[in-house]
Design a protein around this motif. Structure first.
Motif, PDB file in Angstrom:
ATOM      1  N   THR A 134       0.814  -1.254  -0.045  1.00  0.00           N
ATOM      2  CA  THR A 134      -0.057   0.065   0.007  1.00  0.00           C
ATOM      3  C   THR A 134       0.926   1.395   0.136  1.00  0.00           C
ATOM      4  OG1 THR A 134      -0.104  -0.018   2.231  1.00  0.00           O
ATOM      5  CG2 THR A 134      -1.902  -1.319   1.131  1.00  0.00           C
ATOM      6  N   GLN A 174      -7.086   2.424   5.926  1.00  0.00           N
ATOM      7  CA  GLN A 174      -7.904   1.128   5.930  1.00  0.00           C
ATOM      8  C   GLN A 174      -9.059   1.072   5.180  1.00  0.00           C
ATOM      9  OE1 GLN A 174      -6.207  -1.333   6.930  1.00  0.00           O
ATOM     10  NE2 GLN A 174      -7.954  -3.007   6.346  1.00  0.00           N
ATOM     11  N   HIS A 175      -9.996   2.157   5.071  1.00  0.00           N
ATOM     12  CA  HIS A 175     -11.128   2.283   4.638  1.00  0.00           C
ATOM     13  C   HIS A 175     -10.896   2.439   3.047  1.00  0.00           C
ATOM     14  CE1 HIS A 175     -15.102   3.658   3.299  1.00  0.00           C
ATOM     15  NE2 HIS A 175     -14.664   4.735   2.773  1.00  0.00           N
ATOM     16  N   GLN A 176      -9.922   3.167   2.675  1.00  0.00           N
ATOM     17  CA  GLN A 176      -9.533   3.313   1.220  1.00  0.00           C
ATOM     18  C   GLN A 176      -9.079   1.842   0.637  1.00  0.00           C
ATOM     19  OE1 GLN A 176      -6.538   6.309   1.647  1.00  0.00           O
ATOM     20  NE2 GLN A 176      -7.827   8.296   1.213  1.00  0.00           N
ATOM     21  N   ILE A 177      -8.440   1.357   1.554  1.00  0.00           N
ATOM     22  CA  ILE A 177      -7.917  -0.094   0.852  1.00  0.00           C
ATOM     23  C   ILE A 177      -9.009  -0.644   0.552  1.00  0.00           C
ATOM     24  CG2 ILE A 177      -6.346  -1.976   1.403  1.00  0.00           C
ATOM     25  CD1 ILE A 177      -4.306  -0.169   2.903  1.00  0.00           C
ATOM     26  N   GLN A 178      -9.843  -1.018   1.565  1.00  0.00           N
ATOM     27  CA  GLN A 178     -11.046  -1.965   1.613  1.00  0.00           C
ATOM     28  C   GLN A 178     -11.828  -1.499   0.385  1.00  0.00           C
ATOM     29  OE1 GLN A 178     -12.931  -1.764   5.237  1.00  0.00           O
ATOM     30  NE2 GLN A 178     -11.543  -2.922   6.431  1.00  0.00           N
ATOM     31  N   GLU A 179     -11.949  -0.272   0.261  1.00  0.00           N
ATOM     32  CA  GLU A 179     -12.978   0.281  -1.151  1.00  0.00           C
ATOM     33  C   GLU A 179     -12.133  -0.267  -2.369  1.00  0.00           C
ATOM     34  OE1 GLU A 179     -15.964   1.528  -1.361  1.00  0.00           O
ATOM     35  OE2 GLU A 179     -16.154   1.123   0.730  1.00  0.00           O
ATOM     36  N   GLU A 219     -10.037  -2.666  -2.903  1.00  0.00           N
ATOM     37  CA  GLU A 219      -9.908  -3.831  -2.860  1.00  0.00           C
ATOM     38  C   GLU A 219     -11.407  -4.532  -3.544  1.00  0.00           C
ATOM     39  OE1 GLU A 219      -7.539  -6.335  -2.291  1.00  0.00           O
ATOM     40  OE2 GLU A 219      -6.127  -5.417  -0.894  1.00  0.00           O
ATOM     41  N   SER A 220     -12.398  -3.849  -2.888  1.00  0.00           N
ATOM     42  CA  SER A 220     -13.500  -4.348  -3.435  1.00  0.00           C
ATOM     43  C   SER A 220     -13.878  -4.216  -5.013  1.00  0.00           C
ATOM     44  CB  SER A 220     -14.773  -3.489  -2.397  1.00  0.00           C
ATOM     45  OG  SER A 220     -15.926  -4.046  -2.877  1.00  0.00           O
ATOM     46  N   LYS A 239      -1.221  -3.444  -7.195  1.00  0.00           N
ATOM     47  CA  LYS A 239      -2.079  -4.535  -6.595  1.00  0.00           C
ATOM     48  C   LYS A 239      -2.004  -5.750  -8.003  1.00  0.00           C
ATOM     49  CE  LYS A 239      -5.079  -6.822  -4.274  1.00  0.00           C
ATOM     50  NZ  LYS A 239      -4.726  -7.338  -2.832  1.00  0.00           N
TER      51      LYS A 239
END
Length: 751
Positions: free
Chosen positions: A38, A66-71, A73-74, A108
């Motif tokens: 990241t 963490q929110h940016q990464i989760q979004e 990733e989704s 990624k």
């Protein structure tokens, strides 16, 4: 009105929306792809850089929340390759710059690729250990085995022609067959090792029914048009067949060696040219056992050719014994091929003694010549003098219910090591075939042996060896010019051109995988079309692809037609898509000493200022048996990635082009070519995306437009080559006049 959609969203050449930062980002893709995790490096554009900044100043990194990464990733699971609009929208929602989003997705993708490679490497290591254990077990079993006849050791190394040289010929051959058959009956029937060139899905060229896809790991283009596959329906041999196959292979090897080495009276030289013909009577006398008499309704064709090629003899043997490499190198001749079963992988870590049961289709690049399908065994042997031999022989007698239109008598090649990494190849082709379905304009070519004979195999091998030497060059030769600046970019461009040629060759012939439909016209000028749906194929744009091809005769020598079609200066005379624009060669890669064998990158500067320019990748190749000019429009951004050394497997291509063959052997009268000979058989083929939606129905308007496009192209070519014909006739007239003057002078001297 429908327009041929050769340049859809995957082939857009509009440069108006591009910025300098976009070009810079494209060229830097490889650098950012090497980052992972990241931590995303913020790369200032050329305009933002401080000229006084020290080059080794520490770069700035940003840690995403963490929110940016989760979004992201989704989003990545749904769309790993977001476009500009999607990146901007995602950046707006997550309070990130579009460049930061772009770099994260690049990292990624690199991370996922690395994970996949690690998993694949682990699987390969496990498989390798399994194969090694199996190999040791089989070696131990064979070392302890005894011969059922004499009780002595049954070592495979003893199975050689060379140890029997002092015996009488017939007795030697009989003993060799008996010994190999005995061992085969006892051991070959056991489960064999998985052959390294085979996979559960067959060869790299997919032979599955329906739509196929291209995998970059495979290294070859997939089969272009799916259909009911006759090759895959052929089953492997039964246990009872294997001893018979061994006997056939050994006898075929003996026959090949003698066919390659014996001259008269077996081979009768021709007084008119350097060709030779096989004496049928002498052949039957020398090989009375063989495959028996010629089948009713089939014609016999035999030819022999020798050449020295720029390839190491071991590498050449490996090429012939690997079905993927073999069909790749000879893609203009082998339309499809697969290994059905491996009876022996060879001994001593090489292909000496290797035995494979195969099925293949051999083609001429035209829908007017049916392919020759053969079910055969391939046997490889190294002899005492170091010469290698690879022989094929048909196994049709093991399929009594089938009706064969082609039968392969012992055919193959002898390979002798030469200095400096060269090899001398002596090729023999001996087949029986049914020519009743061949179109009349191709019958002379086919019956002369130029279409499928040894000369074409050797000429193709020689040209491909020169191309492979060009690919393996570690520097940029002086003959290469243009925008290519690195060896990596050169290799990527050659790899992309190779895939383009493979795709063209797999879709232009009359393979049993193709269902051609005649649109209109009469005779050889009929336009044949076929369609396929392209889905999930990174090597082609998604949608409905229409392939159209036609073949016809023109009274111009093949060399002049080839030079005309490959020359960028004459392209506007026949290429409708160039629309009168100026064609400029941006890059040039030489593939051997012949200037006609090369890969070029062409830029078409549109005559209409409102239209964008386009790039065309083109490969031209020529030898004594035929020529190709194959090209495909390419996206400018994708081509920039290739030129910088990026992976070319994801560049979407729809190749079109020409296959140029002689109309038959040139006839000579009094030392000069006869008037009327030396014409060309020209096949014109297009692949066009007629709808970008794979599930859409093909409209009659689309078919009519493609039909008009290919007919217009043919008319332009015929008009242009008519001028070439007039020039050629003038040249021929001068040659005849000079010849008559010489003859007259000799007559006066004799008087």
């Amino acid at each position: 009105m429908f327009q041929p959609n050769m340049f859809d969203s995957h082939h857009s050449f509009d440069m108006s929306h591009k910025t300098p930062e976009d070009d810079l980002d494209m060229l830097r893709d490889d650098d950012y792809e090497s980052k992972s995790g990241t931590d995303i490096m913020e790369a200032p554009s050329g305009d933002d850089q401080d000229p006084n900044q020290r080059p080794n100043k520490k770069k700035r990194y940003h840690r995403h929340t963490q929110h940016q990464i989760q979004e992201m990733e989704s989003f990545f699971k749904e769309c790993p390759h977001p476009d500009d609009k999607q990146r901007k929208e995602l950046g707006r929602r997550l309070s990130l710059e579009p460049l930061q989003v772009k770099f994260w997705f690049q990292n990624k993708r690199t991370q996922m690729k690395a994970q996949h490679e690690r998993h694949e490497n682990t699987q390969l290591r496990n498989e390798n250990e399994k194969l090694r254990s199996e190999n040791i077990r089989y070696k131990e079993a064979l070392a302890n085995a005894t011969c059922p006849n004499c009780g002595g050791p049954a070592a495979i190394g003893e199975m050689s022609f060379d140890e029997q040289q002092l015996r009488i010929e017939n007795a030697r051959l009989r003993e060799e067959i008996d010994r190999i058959s005995g061992i085969a009956a006892k051991y070959v029937g056991k489960p064999m090792l998985n052959y390294p060139n085979m996979s559960p899905h067959g060869p790299t060229r997919s032979l599955d029914q329906g739509v196929t896809s291209f995998s970059p790991q495979q290294g070859m283009v997939g089969e272009m048009f799916g259909a009911n596959d006759l090759l895959r329906s052929v089953s492997g041999p039964t246990e009872a067949d294997k001893p018979i196959i061994i006997e056939l292979a050994v006898a075929a090897m003996e026959e090949l060696i003698r066919m390659a080495q014996v001259n008269e009276p077996l081979w009768i030289p021709s007084s008119e040219n350097s060709s030779e013909t096989l004496s049928e009577d002498e052949y039957l006398r020398m090989f009375p056992r063989g495959m028996g008499p010629k089948q009713l309704g089939l014609k016999s064709e035999a030819s022999r050719e020798s050449a020295v090629v720029i390839m190491n003899h071991i590498t050449l043997v490996e090429l012939l014994m690997d079905v993927n490499q073999w069909s790749n190198v000879f893609s203009g001749i082998v339309s499809r091929a697969m290994t059905l079963e491996v009876l022996s992988t060879g001994v001593a870590g090489n292909y000496n003694g290797a035995l494979q049961v195969m099925s293949a289709e051999f083609q001429v690049p035209s829908p007017l010549v049916p392919t020759r399908e053969n079910y055969f065994v391939r046997y490889c042997k190294q002899h005492a003098d170091g010469t290698w031999a690879v022989v094929d022989v048909s196994l049709d007698n093991l399929r009594p219910s089938s009706v064969s239109r082609s039968r392969r008598r012992p055919s193959g090649c002898l390979i002798q090591e030469q200095p400096n990494g060269y090899s001398k190849v002596t090729w023999v082709e001996h087949v029986e075939f049914d020519d009743r379905a061949v179109h009349n304009i191709y019958k002379l070519l086919v019956n002369s042996g130029l279409a499928f004979g040894a000369k074409r195999w050797v000429a193709t091998l020689d040209r491909q060896c020169e191309r492979l030497a060009s690919v393996m060059a570690n520097n940029i030769p002086s003959g290469d010019v243009g925008v290519i600046t690195t060896p990596e970019g050169r290799k990527s461009m050659l790899k992309l051109a190779e895939r383009m040629v493979l795709s063209f060759c797999s879709g232009v012939g009359a393979s049993t995988a193709h269902t051609w439909t005649t649109l209109s016209g009469s005779g050889a000028d009929d336009v044949r079309v076929m369609t396929r749906k392209s889905m999930d194929d990174p090597g082609r744009p998604p949608g409905i692809v229409l392939s159209a091809a036609t073949s016809f005769w023109i009274p111009v020598q093949p060399k002049r037609v080839f030079e005309f079609l490959r020359d960028e200066n004459s392209r506007s005379e026949w290429d409708i898509l160039s629309n009168g624009g100026l064609v400029q060669e941006m890059a040039h890669i030489a593939n051997g000493p012949d200037p006609g064998n090369c890969v070029s990158l062409l830029r078409v500067n549109s005559a209409n200022s409102s239209q964008s320019n386009m790039l065309i990748l083109q490969e031209s190749s020529s030898d004594s048996t035929g020529s190709y000019v194959i090209y495909a429009p390419v996206d400018i951004q994708a081509m920039n990635v290739v030129l910088s050394g990026g992976d070319p497997d994801y560049v979407a291509l729809l190749p079109s082009g020409f296959a140029i063959l002689p109309d038959g052997p040139v006839q000579y009268q009094g030392g000069i070519p006869e008037v009327g000979t030396g014409g060309s058989l020209l096949t014109v083929a297009f692949q066009i995306l007629v709808d970008s939606v794979p599930t859409a129905k093909l409209s009659l308007g689309s078919v009519a437009t493609v039909n008009s496009l290919i007919k217009c192209t043919v008319e332009r070519i015929k008009a242009a080559v008519e001028c070439l014909r007039e020039e050629g006739m003038q040249h021929l007239g001068k040659a005849m006049f000079t010849h008559l003057l010489k003859q007259s002078g000799r007559s006066q001297e004799r008087t």
